[in-house]
Motif scaffolding. Structure first.
Motif, PDB file in Angstrom:
ATOM      1  N   MET A  15     -24.202  47.725 -34.007  1.00 44.23           N
ATOM      2  CA  MET A  15     -23.126  48.576 -34.512  1.00 44.23           C
ATOM      3  C   MET A  15     -22.328  49.245 -33.394  1.00 44.23           C
ATOM      4  O   MET A  15     -21.405  50.001 -33.673  1.00 44.23           O
ATOM      5  N   PHE A  73     -30.059  46.256 -41.804  1.00 46.19           N
ATOM      6  CA  PHE A  73     -29.588  47.646 -41.787  1.00 46.19           C
ATOM      7  C   PHE A  73     -28.102  47.710 -41.457  1.00 46.19           C
ATOM      8  O   PHE A  73     -27.369  48.522 -42.025  1.00 46.19           O
ATOM      9  N   GLU A  74     -27.639  46.858 -40.562  1.00 42.80           N
ATOM     10  CA  GLU A  74     -26.205  46.826 -40.235  1.00 42.80           C
ATOM     11  C   GLU A  74     -25.396  46.501 -41.493  1.00 42.80           C
ATOM     12  O   GLU A  74     -24.384  47.133 -41.780  1.00 42.80           O
ATOM     13  N   LEU A 128     -30.249  48.043 -33.840  1.00 46.61           N
ATOM     14  CA  LEU A 128     -29.157  48.422 -34.741  1.00 46.61           C
ATOM     15  C   LEU A 128     -28.017  49.049 -33.955  1.00 46.61           C
ATOM     16  O   LEU A 128     -26.844  48.759 -34.204  1.00 46.61           O
ATOM     17  N   ILE A 160     -27.083  56.575 -33.976  1.00 48.93           N
ATOM     18  CA  ILE A 160     -28.359  56.212 -34.589  1.00 48.93           C
ATOM     19  C   ILE A 160     -29.408  57.170 -34.028  1.00 48.93           C
ATOM     20  O   ILE A 160     -29.448  57.416 -32.833  1.00 48.93           O
ATOM     21  N   PRO A 166     -36.316  49.000 -33.518  1.00 44.31           N
ATOM     22  CA  PRO A 166     -35.290  48.654 -34.512  1.00 44.31           C
ATOM     23  C   PRO A 166     -34.025  49.503 -34.378  1.00 44.31           C
ATOM     24  O   PRO A 166     -32.921  49.024 -34.632  1.00 44.31           O
ATOM     25  N   ALA A 171     -32.744  44.705 -38.165  1.00 44.23           N
ATOM     26  CA  ALA A 171     -31.584  45.480 -37.724  1.00 44.23           C
ATOM     27  C   ALA A 171     -30.307  44.924 -38.343  1.00 44.23           C
ATOM     28  O   ALA A 171     -29.413  45.686 -38.738  1.00 44.23           O
ATOM     29  N   LYS A 172     -30.196  43.620 -38.456  1.00 44.35           N
ATOM     30  CA  LYS A 172     -29.009  43.006 -39.078  1.00 44.35           C
ATOM     31  C   LYS A 172     -28.900  43.395 -40.549  1.00 44.35           C
ATOM     32  O   LYS A 172     -27.804  43.593 -41.065  1.00 44.35           O
ATOM     33  N   LYS A 192     -22.931  49.417 -42.570  1.00 45.23           N
ATOM     34  CA  LYS A 192     -21.629  49.103 -41.974  1.00 45.23           C
ATOM     35  C   LYS A 192     -20.496  49.760 -42.767  1.00 45.23           C
ATOM     36  O   LYS A 192     -20.506  49.790 -43.988  1.00 45.23           O
ATOM     37  N   ILE A 250     -33.398  55.782 -38.364  1.00 40.62           N
ATOM     38  CA  ILE A 250     -34.167  54.548 -38.505  1.00 40.62           C
ATOM     39  C   ILE A 250     -35.598  54.808 -38.043  1.00 40.62           C
ATOM     40  O   ILE A 250     -35.820  55.414 -36.992  1.00 40.62           O
TER      41      ILE A 250
END
Length: 189
Positions: free
Chosen positions: A73, A43-44, A69, A55, A65, A40-41, A48, A122
């Motif tokens: 976010m 994807f952030e 995320l 999402i 996930p 997830a980080k 971003k 996602i």
């Protein structure tokens, strides 16, 4: 994402017959929350600053996930339902179910996807793009915009990546399975 690729090689199970990839030990049956948060980080980092308002995922394996995320976010997460009995006003589409070997009706409540939304989709897997196609359909119906799509694992030998490129959808896969060898071993990029 190196860690995810290593886990697929160490714990993933390939079945050349049927092009099946099983990652239930850490993604979609038993979930490794630390690995999922690190995904997830990533994807952030990728999404971003792109103006997303929501999402979106599809039940069930994309929920973990997507929620992580959404937390990172500070965005709401809505999941496409495969059972629309409890959703009054909804957009409807369909997705092919490999488990049932037929098309399944899916829906998303109209209040959760509007023309003002800019969404990130996602999911755990990108294979032939059936779930992605339903998201594209929902956004067409609602007027929402797709900022991008993120997948933990892509079967790069399947049609989904080309399907998204043909629809000019930005997408990111954290690990790509290039092929399943005849001995059922996985080749990961």
């Amino acid at each position: 994402m190196k860690e995810l690729k290593q886990r697929i090689l160490q714990e993933g199970i390939g079945k050349a017959e049927g092009n099946v990839v099983l990652v239930g030990r850490f993604i979609n049956h038993q979930i490794d929350p630390q690995l999922t948060m690190r995904c997830a980080k990533e994807f952030e980092r990728i999404f971003k600053g792109k103006g997303a308002t929501r999402i979106v995922t599809i039940e069930a394996s994309g929920i973990a996930p997507a929620v992580m995320l959404g937390y990172l976010m500070n965005l709401p997460v809505v999941f496409i339902k495969k059972n629309n009995k409890n959703v009054d006003e909804s957009f409807k589409s369909w997705v092919y179910s490999f488990t049932k070997a037929d098309n399944t009706t899916v829906c998303i409540g109209k209040e959760f996807l509007t023309k003002d939304d800019k969404i990130i989709f996602i999911d755990d897997f990108l294979a032939d793009g059936h779930a992605s196609g339903s998201v594209i359909d929902f956004c067409r119906q609602s007027g929402a915009e797709i900022i991008g799509m993120g997948f933990l694992v892509e079967k790069a030998f399947a049609k989904g990546g080309q399907f998204l490129r043909d629809h000019h959808i930005e997408y990111h896969s954290l690990a790509k399975i290039i092929r399943i060898n005849d001995d059922d071993s996985l080749v990961v990029e």
